[in-house]
Design an enzyme around this catalytic site. Structure first.
Site, PDB file in Angstrom:
ATOM      1  CE  LYS A 231      -3.827  -2.066   2.569  1.00 51.66           C
ATOM      2  NZ  LYS A 231      -4.803  -2.406   1.548  1.00 51.66           N
ATOM      3  CB  CYS A 370     -11.851  -6.196   4.239  1.00 54.65           C
ATOM      4  SG  CYS A 370     -11.459  -7.211   2.824  1.00 54.65           S
TER       5      CYS A 370
HETATM    6  N1  7TS Z   1      -6.079  -2.676   7.837  1.00 50.39           N
HETATM    7  C1  7TS Z   1      -6.575  -1.714   7.042  1.00 50.39           C
HETATM    8  C2  7TS Z   1      -7.039  -0.427   7.651  1.00 50.39           C
HETATM    9  C3  7TS Z   1      -6.634  -1.943   5.661  1.00 50.39           C
HETATM   10  O1  7TS Z   1      -7.122  -0.984   4.877  1.00 50.39           O
HETATM   11  C4  7TS Z   1      -6.188  -3.165   5.134  1.00 50.39           C
HETATM   12  C5  7TS Z   1      -6.295  -3.492   3.670  1.00 50.39           C
HETATM   13  C6  7TS Z   1      -5.656  -4.111   6.006  1.00 50.39           C
HETATM   14  C7  7TS Z   1      -5.626  -3.843   7.359  1.00 50.39           C
HETATM   15  C8  7TS Z   1      -5.124  -5.417   5.532  1.00 50.39           C
HETATM   16  O2  7TS Z   1      -3.976  -5.217   4.789  1.00 50.39           O
HETATM   17  P1  7TS Z   1      -3.293  -6.467   4.079  1.00 50.39           P
HETATM   18  O3  7TS Z   1      -2.146  -5.872   3.333  1.00 50.39           O
HETATM   19  O4  7TS Z   1      -2.885  -7.398   5.135  1.00 50.39           O
HETATM   20  O5  7TS Z   1      -4.325  -7.051   3.165  1.00 50.39           O
HETATM   21  N2  7TS Z   1      -7.301  -2.798   3.006  1.00 50.39           N
HETATM   22  C9  7TS Z   1      -7.743  -3.047   1.746  1.00 50.39           C
HETATM   23  C10 7TS Z   1      -8.697  -2.247   1.137  1.00 50.39           C
HETATM   24  O6  7TS Z   1      -9.203  -1.271   1.651  1.00 50.39           O
HETATM   25  N3  7TS Z   1      -8.941  -2.716  -0.090  1.00 50.39           N
HETATM   26  O7  7TS Z   1      -8.180  -3.798  -0.294  1.00 50.39           O
HETATM   27  C11 7TS Z   1      -7.423  -4.004   0.855  1.00 50.39           C
END
Ligand code: 7TS
Length: 412
Positions: A231, A370
């Site tokens: 991200k 999510c």
């Molecule tokens: N926490 C937040 C606030 C997030 O936005 C996300 C991913 C995660 C945890 C999890 O991150 P990961 O890298 O372990 O998957 N959010 C999103 C979203 O908003 N659209 O796709 C993934």
């Protein structure tokens, strides 16, 4: 923290991202889905390519030149990431697969060593499933009790309710620093201070904040802070858990296997030192190198300059979107909001909106992102979400607005 070394010039920056030249059908790509994952600059892609072309080897085990180079590059990645969040020591940064794994690591190790039936964990209503489900699993297994800080009518972290909930003497407060749906930026420093005053440990879900705000773990006094490389312009498959050294030292290991041990006998082992104790098996080596390159790239741009650019975009996007009849944008006003605009349109399904926009080359996400409990709270099943990053422009927001008018036309 990071001061910009060059003036923020979005035109120049865009040239660093090869994918932005792509066309989707006959339209130019307009990428408004960075909250899901960000695009990658050439420096990140090349750092990973160079590793595979020139230095590929496993780390922490060989004495040959390539193994030593690979180890040094992997550890440099850790230094760059640690520097980016101002950790006191690079050893306080554990490489994981993503934010999700970072939070699960804390749930499996610190929480299982420290929490018992009846202990309270305080979460919020606006958490991503990543910061809910690991605690729900623990609650079912251990009888730990989960409580939730509400979101106010203005879509903010409810400080008054938090004050009341702290009287339950929680052992852990785990909260997002920026909501991936509402864009709400929570007052993390204050939340952590109050958690500490109440005797709790604080874990920050920084998946959306580290890519977009200056985050200084020492200034925040965070105990744990979880984020993902993908991200913040880095590769997928790697993330980080920051933890205070004394906590990490006291925690049992996470996964067992190679690299996380000092010595092994048939019936016993001695764990390696922090952070290796938590990095079992061959890690994502090229990805750690790419993660470091992404952190350095952002640091060179300067997080304050980046934040100012995104703030301008967000303000502009809210103004333009709210002009459109029958659209509702969810979240606080621009002052408390990161670069996210989630909206609904009367009588039109979010997936249909996203599909029509895709026909215009515009990438947005539709669904519950999510964060299903948050959508339940607001009383809607899904939203369409446009999210912004350093490479987005006002012209792209104009194109989004034009695309939305086209959606309205199609659906009458
Ligand atoms: N926490 C937040 C606030 C997030 O936005 C996300 C991913 C995660 C945890 C999890 O991150 P990961 O890298 O372990 O998957 N959010 C999103 C979203 O908003 N659209 O796709 C993934």
């Amino acid at each position: 923290m990071s001061q910009s070394k060059t003036p923020f010039d979005v035109g120049l920056l865009r040239a660093d991202f090869p994918i932005l030249d792509r066309e989707i059908g006959t339209a130019k790509l307009i990428y408004l889905d960075s909250a899901a994952t960000a695009q990658k600059p050439t420096v990140v892609i090349e750092a990973m390519n160079d590793f595979y072309r020139l230095s590929n080897a496993n780390i922490h085990r060989g004495v040959h030149t390539l193994a030593e180079e690979a180890t040094a590059m992997y550890e440099k990645g850790r230094e760059q990431v640690a520097n980016f969040i101002n950790a006191a020591s690079a050893r306080e940064v554990i490489f994981t697969r993503n934010t999700t794994e970072s939070i699960n690591l804390v749930a499996h190790t610190w929480a299982r060593a420290n929490l018992n039936a009846g202990d309270v964990i305080l979460l919020t209503e606006m958490e991503h499933h990543s910061n809910l489900v690991p605690w729900q699993i623990l609650a079912a297994e251990r009888g730990v009790r989960l409580e939730f800080v509400p979101v106010t009518e203005d879509y903010l972290f409810d400080m008054d309710a938090y004050g009341e909930l702290l009287k339950l003497e929680p052992k852990l407060v785990a909260f997002t620093q920026m909501s991936n749906v509402l864009g709400t930026i929570t007052p993390a420093k204050e939340i952590i201070k109050l958690a500490h005053d109440a005797g709790a440990i604080a874990l920050v879900d920084a998946a959306q904040s580290v890519p977009h705000l200056p985050v200084d773990v020492q200034a925040l006094d965070a105990d744990f802070l979880a984020f993902s490389a993908h991200k913040m312009l880095g590769p997928s498959g790697i993330g980080a858990l920051y933890g205070k050294m004394d906590l990490l030292k006291a925690m049992p290991p996470f996964l067992g296997g190679g690299d996380m041990i000092k010595t092994v006998h048939l019936r016993s082992f001695v764990a390696n030192q922090v952070p290796y104790k938590f990095e079992a098996g061959t890690p994502a080596i090229a990805e750690a190198i790419g993660f470091g390159a992404a952190a350095e790239y952002l640091q060179n741009i300067g997080m304050n300059a980046l934040m100012a650019h995104e703030h301008e975009l967000t303000k502009y996007a809210l103004e333009r979107l709210e002009e459109i009849p029958s659209i509702k944008v969810f979240g606080p006003s621009a002052e408390n909001k990161g670069g996210v605009a989630s909206f609904t349109m009367e009588g039109i399904h979010p997936h249909d909106i996203a599909q029509i926009l895709d026909g215009e080359g515009i990438a947005v996400r539709a669904g519950h992102h999510c964060a299903q409990p948050l959508h339940e709270k607001i009383g809607i099943p899904a939203t369409t979400r446009a999210s912004f990053y350093l490479y987005n422009t006002k012209e792209e927001i104009d194109a989004l607005v034009a695309g939305i008018y086209k959606v309205k036309e199609i659906f009458g």
